[in-house]
Motif scaffolding. Sequence first.
Motif, PDB file in Angstrom:
ATOM      1  N   LEU A 273       5.136  12.799   1.577  1.00 25.25           N
ATOM      2  CA  LEU A 273       5.467  12.289   3.245  1.00 25.25           C
ATOM      3  C   LEU A 273       4.252  12.260   4.271  1.00 25.25           C
ATOM      4  O   LEU A 273       4.283  11.469   5.252  1.00 25.25           O
ATOM      5  N   ILE A 274       3.277  12.983   3.924  1.00 24.79           N
ATOM      6  CA  ILE A 274       2.088  13.234   4.761  1.00 24.79           C
ATOM      7  C   ILE A 274       1.515  11.855   4.597  1.00 24.79           C
ATOM      8  O   ILE A 274       1.121  11.290   5.755  1.00 24.79           O
ATOM      9  N   PHE A 275       1.186  11.394   3.588  1.00 29.76           N
ATOM     10  CA  PHE A 275       0.315  10.390   3.330  1.00 29.76           C
ATOM     11  C   PHE A 275       1.148   9.129   3.886  1.00 29.76           C
ATOM     12  O   PHE A 275       0.567   8.096   4.575  1.00 29.76           O
TER      13      PHE A 275
ATOM     14  N   GLN B 298      -0.221   6.645   6.991  1.00 29.87           N
ATOM     15  CA  GLN B 298      -0.160   5.089   6.865  1.00 29.87           C
ATOM     16  C   GLN B 298       0.682   4.543   8.233  1.00 29.87           C
ATOM     17  O   GLN B 298       0.174   3.541   8.707  1.00 29.87           O
ATOM     18  N   PHE B 299       1.886   5.017   8.524  1.00 30.74           N
ATOM     19  CA  PHE B 299       2.482   4.468   9.705  1.00 30.74           C
ATOM     20  C   PHE B 299       1.810   4.497  10.799  1.00 30.74           C
ATOM     21  O   PHE B 299       1.982   3.562  11.725  1.00 30.74           O
ATOM     22  N   ARG B 300       1.062   5.612  10.918  1.00 29.29           N
ATOM     23  CA  ARG B 300       0.488   6.028  12.272  1.00 29.29           C
ATOM     24  C   ARG B 300      -0.872   5.013  12.243  1.00 29.29           C
ATOM     25  O   ARG B 300      -1.013   4.438  13.147  1.00 29.29           O
ATOM     26  N   VAL B 301      -1.489   4.996  11.115  1.00 31.29           N
ATOM     27  CA  VAL B 301      -2.854   4.065  11.294  1.00 31.29           C
ATOM     28  C   VAL B 301      -2.304   2.549  11.215  1.00 31.29           C
ATOM     29  O   VAL B 301      -3.228   2.006  11.528  1.00 31.29           O
TER      30      VAL B 301
ATOM     31  N   MET C 197       8.172  20.033  -4.585  1.00 33.92           N
ATOM     32  CA  MET C 197       8.404  20.144  -3.189  1.00 33.92           C
ATOM     33  C   MET C 197       7.069  19.938  -2.573  1.00 33.92           C
ATOM     34  O   MET C 197       7.012  19.143  -1.603  1.00 33.92           O
ATOM     35  N   ILE C 198       5.996  20.456  -2.969  1.00 33.55           N
ATOM     36  CA  ILE C 198       4.622  20.404  -2.595  1.00 33.55           C
ATOM     37  C   ILE C 198       4.452  18.938  -2.602  1.00 33.55           C
ATOM     38  O   ILE C 198       3.662  18.070  -1.803  1.00 33.55           O
ATOM     39  N   LEU C 199       4.445  18.214  -3.728  1.00 37.42           N
ATOM     40  CA  LEU C 199       4.281  16.799  -3.983  1.00 37.42           C
ATOM     41  C   LEU C 199       5.114  15.945  -3.084  1.00 37.42           C
ATOM     42  O   LEU C 199       4.611  14.943  -2.400  1.00 37.42           O
ATOM     43  N   PHE C 200       6.314  16.394  -2.738  1.00 38.84           N
ATOM     44  CA  PHE C 200       7.353  15.440  -1.684  1.00 38.84           C
ATOM     45  C   PHE C 200       6.325  15.574  -0.409  1.00 38.84           C
ATOM     46  O   PHE C 200       6.341  14.712   0.158  1.00 38.84           O
TER      47      PHE C 200
ATOM     48  N   THR D  21       0.927  -1.085   0.015  1.00 37.68           N
ATOM     49  CA  THR D  21       0.191  -0.053  -0.236  1.00 37.68           C
ATOM     50  C   THR D  21       0.958   1.287   0.154  1.00 37.68           C
ATOM     51  O   THR D  21       0.553   2.040  -0.822  1.00 37.68           O
ATOM     52  N   ILE D  22       2.023   1.167   0.774  1.00 38.59           N
ATOM     53  CA  ILE D  22       2.826   2.682   0.998  1.00 38.59           C
ATOM     54  C   ILE D  22       3.642   2.638  -0.609  1.00 38.59           C
ATOM     55  O   ILE D  22       3.560   3.884  -0.993  1.00 38.59           O
ATOM     56  N   MET D  23       4.154   1.703  -0.995  1.00 37.21           N
ATOM     57  CA  MET D  23       4.520   1.608  -2.141  1.00 37.21           C
ATOM     58  C   MET D  23       3.687   2.091  -3.420  1.00 37.21           C
ATOM     59  O   MET D  23       4.186   2.889  -4.331  1.00 37.21           O
ATOM     60  N   ALA D  24       2.546   1.556  -3.537  1.00 41.32           N
ATOM     61  CA  ALA D  24       1.404   1.823  -4.522  1.00 41.32           C
ATOM     62  C   ALA D  24       1.070   3.339  -4.372  1.00 41.32           C
ATOM     63  O   ALA D  24       0.935   4.132  -5.208  1.00 41.32           O
ATOM     64  N   ILE D  25       0.897   3.869  -3.040  1.00 40.07           N
ATOM     65  CA  ILE D  25       0.600   5.018  -2.841  1.00 40.07           C
ATOM     66  C   ILE D  25       1.596   6.286  -3.324  1.00 40.07           C
ATOM     67  O   ILE D  25       1.240   7.314  -4.301  1.00 40.07           O
ATOM     68  N   ILE D  26       2.815   5.767  -2.896  1.00 40.89           N
ATOM     69  CA  ILE D  26       4.135   6.740  -3.608  1.00 40.89           C
ATOM     70  C   ILE D  26       4.225   6.811  -4.866  1.00 40.89           C
ATOM     71  O   ILE D  26       4.290   7.641  -5.611  1.00 40.89           O
TER      72      ILE D  26
END
Length: 289
Positions: A271-273, A277-280, A264-267, A213-218
């Motif tokens: 990062l936020i997403f 994900q790590f939090r959830v 930078m905005i995309l970065f 999921t993490i890699m797919a979102i990135i």
Amino acid sequence: MRKNNTLWGYIFLTPQLLGLIAFALIPLCFAFVLSFMNWDGFGAKTFIGLDNFMGQFKNPVFWKALWNTVLYTILYIPVGITLSMVLAIALNKIRGKELYRIFFFMPVITSSVSVGVIWMWILNGDFGILNQFLANFGIDGPQWLTDTRWVMVSIAILSIWWQLGYNMVIFLAGLQGISSSYYEAAEIDGASKFQKFRHITLPLLSPTTFFVTIMAIIGSFQVFDQAFVMTSGGPAKASYTLVYHIYETAFINFRMGESSAAAMILFVIILIFTLIQFRVSKRWVHYEG
């Protein structure tokens, strides 16, 4: 001997580390600095503070690109990950699974340009294979790549097919890491196939699902090749993604500072997403203890 092994470890890591510094960290730092500059790529750089960022936030094209990217992510992530997991489970125990893995993984190693050109023919609204197939059932297929309502769906379909084998292989690795003793104990207790899937496979596969999921979102937030090859961001910027906006701003309009600000905005968005994900993930990722 331990010191010798450590030395050889660093020697083998050095080329990869140098590549990471030269082609990732240094460009990232340069883009960060450039985001505060006004530069056309040739002349002198002029410091303008946060003007590039404010310009992006006021630019309706930027918001259009961001929405298209989010829409693509919403279309791609759930279907792509679910199909990959189902396919991995289906291939995990059958005969000749190695051959099936090769077939499903072959699109992954195919160049994005080749994939895009092939799918342009498949999704052609007038004589494409997909619409010809739908016509056999009396369905009048849409103009996949020229209709603003369907173009992002088309790109998502391509991406799901293209990356299906990659995610499938990762899920297969996760499935093979689950001890058979869990299933044997469940069978003794009279558990059904669905109960074993629900209470054993899904929980123990959750770390793999989290990684995929993490890699797919990135990856989905960085979608570019498909839109560039198949639609050039059209029609009416309906497939104009955020990375396409960064590319066009930099290499078509030669506004390097604005392009770096968008990058930078995309970065920050990615990062936020990722942090969310790590939090959830603490609530649903279960590690075998």
